[in-house]
Every structure is written in structure tokens, then in C-alpha cells.
Motif scaffolding. Structure first.
Motif, short mmCIF file in Angstrom:
data_model
loop_
_atom_site.label_atom_id
_atom_site.label_comp_id
_atom_site.label_asym_id
_atom_site.label_seq_id
_atom_site.Cartn_x
_atom_site.Cartn_y
_atom_site.Cartn_z
N ASP A 1 0.83 -1.21 0.00
CA ASP A 1 0.00 0.00 0.00
C ASP A 1 0.86 1.26 0.00
N ASN A 2 1.90 1.25 -0.83
CA ASN A 2 2.81 2.40 -0.96
C ASN A 2 3.65 2.63 0.29
N LYS A 3 3.63 1.72 1.24
CA LYS A 3 4.32 1.91 2.52
C LYS A 3 5.64 1.13 2.54
N LEU A 4 6.67 1.82 3.00
CA LEU A 4 7.95 1.20 3.29
C LEU A 4 8.13 1.19 4.80
N LEU A 5 8.00 0.01 5.40
CA LEU A 5 8.11 -0.12 6.85
C LEU A 5 9.58 0.01 7.27
N ILE A 6 9.83 0.82 8.28
CA ILE A 6 11.21 1.05 8.72
C ILE A 6 11.57 0.00 9.77
N LYS A 7 11.70 -1.21 9.31
CA LYS A 7 12.00 -2.34 10.20
C LYS A 7 13.49 -2.33 10.57
N ASP A 8 13.79 -3.05 11.65
CA ASP A 8 15.17 -3.03 12.16
C ASP A 8 16.19 -3.53 11.16
N HIS A 9 15.80 -4.46 10.28
CA HIS A 9 16.75 -5.04 9.34
C HIS A 9 16.88 -4.25 8.06
N LEU A 10 16.13 -3.16 7.90
CA LEU A 10 16.00 -2.50 6.59
C LEU A 10 17.34 -2.04 6.04
N PHE A 11 18.26 -1.61 6.91
CA PHE A 11 19.52 -1.05 6.45
C PHE A 11 20.71 -1.98 6.70
N ASN A 12 20.44 -3.27 6.82
CA ASN A 12 21.52 -4.22 7.06
C ASN A 12 22.52 -4.26 5.91
N LYS A 13 22.07 -3.89 4.70
CA LYS A 13 22.96 -3.88 3.53
C LYS A 13 23.27 -2.45 3.10
N ASP A 14 23.36 -1.54 4.04
CA ASP A 14 23.64 -0.13 3.79
C ASP A 14 22.36 0.57 3.34
N ALA A 15 22.51 1.72 2.70
CA ALA A 15 21.36 2.53 2.30
C ALA A 15 20.54 1.84 1.22
N LEU A 16 19.25 2.16 1.20
CA LEU A 16 18.45 1.86 0.03
C LEU A 16 18.72 2.95 -0.99
N VAL A 17 19.08 2.56 -2.20
CA VAL A 17 19.37 3.52 -3.27
C VAL A 17 18.40 3.26 -4.41
N LEU A 18 17.54 4.24 -4.68
CA LEU A 18 16.48 4.11 -5.67
C LEU A 18 16.79 5.00 -6.86
N LYS A 19 16.76 4.39 -8.04
CA LYS A 19 17.07 5.13 -9.27
C LYS A 19 15.83 5.43 -10.09
N ARG A 20 14.80 4.67 -9.92
CA ARG A 20 13.59 4.87 -10.72
C ARG A 20 12.38 4.88 -9.80
N PHE A 21 11.75 6.02 -9.68
CA PHE A 21 10.56 6.16 -8.86
C PHE A 21 9.71 7.29 -9.44
N LYS A 22 8.42 7.21 -9.21
CA LYS A 22 7.49 8.21 -9.74
C LYS A 22 7.14 9.29 -8.73
N SER A 23 7.21 8.94 -7.47
CA SER A 23 6.72 9.84 -6.43
C SER A 23 7.59 11.09 -6.29
N GLU A 24 6.92 12.22 -6.11
CA GLU A 24 7.61 13.48 -5.81
C GLU A 24 7.45 13.88 -4.35
N ARG A 25 6.70 13.06 -3.60
CA ARG A 25 6.52 13.29 -2.16
C ARG A 25 6.61 11.97 -1.42
N VAL A 26 7.23 12.03 -0.24
CA VAL A 26 7.30 10.89 0.67
C VAL A 26 6.90 11.39 2.05
N HIS A 27 6.04 10.64 2.74
CA HIS A 27 5.54 11.04 4.05
C HIS A 27 6.13 10.12 5.12
N LEU A 28 6.49 10.69 6.26
CA LEU A 28 6.95 9.91 7.42
C LEU A 28 5.82 9.82 8.42
#
Length: 285
Positions: free
Chosen positions: A186-213
Motif C-alpha cells: 500500500d505504498n508503505k515502506l516499513l522502517i524495520k530493524d533489518h532494513l539497512f543491514n545492507k547499507d542505504a536503500l538507493v532508488l534510481k527509478r521512482f514516480k513519487s515526488e513526495r514521501v511522508h513519514l
């Protein structure tokens, strides 16, 4: 230095022209640089984004050393203009920068408070006689969780549009060429404890111009980033109580890169006297 309006106040330091506090309704939104986790707040990344292969690049066959994310974040800026609700910093090339980066430039970083938002604008001018090669990006860190009775894993980032995202994997700071699907619902990225185990998430292709916390109780902020081609999302470790939302014009090197700055992915080329400008806005709730 400080700026404020009836809704928000923001503080800065001249080193790196860095935002160091962002307060609304007595709530501090910005990570306060506890060195136990990460000793920065919101550095600017210039003239490179990410790590370079062997920590160097070449221009016209000459090698130049450059540390990760470039030197601007550690340079003293001058204050060019300071009003009650806005401030502009400037950094110009000099004899020291030319030793490691053979280009003449002017970098302006402007901050403006608009209602409950802060708008950050980067402007780069080629002040030399030849083309200017550079990348630029943001690295702001936000408190997550915002309250003592929550955990970071209670939070999520919600993208403006439905996305099918892949992260480009890093090994020792360089892209390996491998990619991995980013699990979302549902467009949600859960900030789980393991999310950054492999360093940053690096996104090259995305449509969104807004991200909400979001937390389970409310939306804390909206990050507006129209026009940026790349996005990083990062935290230092499973225990670090912050999350970085990082819009970029530029990327780290691939492990197979030839180290020529002109061939670097995402590099921007400016002609003499031309200006490049981009901006992002953080809206607080």
C-alpha cells in the motif's frame, strides 16, 4: 544562526552551511548528531555524492583524491544574506579546493521558512573558463521515533504513488551491480530493524515526488523532492533512532567504474557562467 516564523524555527552552523535544528510546537524534528550513532545532522553532498572508487577520480588523466560525499560538508561557508525567516550561505572555490577538485565554482545554499515548511535550495555556478563537472545531494536525518514511547520500527515511509522499487546494492560503498526488490505494501515502506543491514536503500527509478513519514499516531512530515532523479534512504544501524531521506543529483561509483569524472553516473556538466539549481521542501505536521 537562527531563522523563525510563527510556526517553525531553524538553526544552522557555518561549517557545511548545515541545518542543525528544526522545531515546531517545541518538538525537535532533526536528528541531533549524537556521535554514538551518527555525528551529523543534514550535510550537503558536493561535489560528489557517495563514495568514489579508490577514493579518487581523474580529469584529463590527472588523479585527484576525494573522500566520500565530497568536501563541502566540512568547509566554512560565508553568510551572504540573513533575514528573519531565510538565510543564504556561499562557498567559493579557492586554492585548497583546486588541489583536490580542478574546477572553479560558487555554491549557494539557501533556506527559507514558508508556513510550516522549510525549503532548501542548492545553486551551483560555473565560475571558471571550462566545463564544471559535479554532483550534489542532500542528507538530512530526522528523529525516528519522535516520542519516547515509540520505536523506529513503528514508523513507515509512504510514497505518493504505487511504486515497484529496487534498491541498488552497495559493497564497501560502491555499487556491485546487484539489485534487490524493496518490499512495500500500500505504498508503505516499513522502517524495520533489518532494513539497512545492507547499507542505504538507493532508488534510481521512482514516480513519487513526495514521501511522508508516519508513526502509528500521526503523520510527522512530508518530504517534497520534485525533479531529483535518485533517492537514498538510510540509517546507521538497527538501533539508530533516526532515518535519512536523501534526494540526489549523483551517485556513488560502480565497482567497475573507470574513475573518469566525466563518465560518472549522474554527473552534471555546466558551461562557464551557467547556473544549476534544485530544491526540496520539508513540511512539518
Amino acid at each position: 544562526m537562527k531563522i523563525a516564523n510563527q510556526h517553525v524555527s531553524a538553526s544552522f552552523k557555518t561549517k557545511g552551511a548545515e541545518l542543525i535544528s528544526l522545531v515546531k510546537d517545541n518538538q525537535e524534528y532533526l536528528w541531533q548528531a549524537n556521535p554514538k550513532h551518527w555525528g551529523r545532522h543534514a550535510p550537503v553532498l558536493f561535489p560528489v555524492v557517495g563514495k568514489l572508487k579508490k577514493d579518487q577520480f581523474t580529469v584529463d588523466g590527472v588523479e585527484y583524491p576525494m573522500s566520500q560525499h565530497g568536501f563541502a560538508r566540512d568547509k566554512e561557508f560565508e553568510i551572504e544574506e540573513h533575514n528573519s525567516d531565510s538565510i543564504t550561505f556561499i562557498l567559493k572555490s579557492d586554492a585548497e579546493t583546486l588541489k583536490v577538485y580542478p574546477f572553479k565554482f560558487e555554491l549557494r545554499i539557501s533556506y527559507e521558512l514558508i508556513n510550516s515548511s522549510i525549503k532548501t535550495t542548492y545553486s551551483v555556478i560555473d565560475s571558471g573558463k571550462g566545463p564544471l563537472l559535479f554532483s550534489i545531494g542532500a542528507h538530512p536525518a530526522f528523529n525516528c521515533p519522535m516520542t519516547a514511547d515509540e520505536k523506529r520500527s513503528d514508523y513507515w515511509l509512504q510514497f505518493e504513488y504505487a511504486e515497484s522499487l529496487e534498491t541498488h546494492l552497495l559493497e564497501d560503498g560502491l555499487f556491485s551491480g546487484a539489485r534487490e526488490k524493496v518490499n512495500m505494501s500500500d505504498n508503505k515502506l516499513l522502517i524495520k530493524d533489518h532494513l539497512f543491514n545492507k547499507d542505504a536503500l538507493v532508488l534510481k527509478r521512482f514516480k513519487s515526488e513526495r514521501v511522508h513519514l508516519y508513526s502509528p499516531h500521526k503523520k510527522w512530515l512530508t518530504f517534497h523532492m520534485a525533479g531529483f532523479p535518485f533517492l537514498g534512504i538510510w540509517s546507521k544501524s538497527q538501533e539508530s533512532p533516526f532515518v535519512c531521506i536523501e534526494p540526489w543529483f549523483g551517485l556513488a561509483d560502480n565497482a567497475s567504474h573507470n574513475q573518469k569524472l566525466i563518465d560518472k553516473e549522474g554527473i552534471i556538466l555546466l558551461k562557464p557562467k551557467e547556473t544549476f539549481s534544485c530544491n526540496y521542501t520539508v513540511e512539518l505536521f
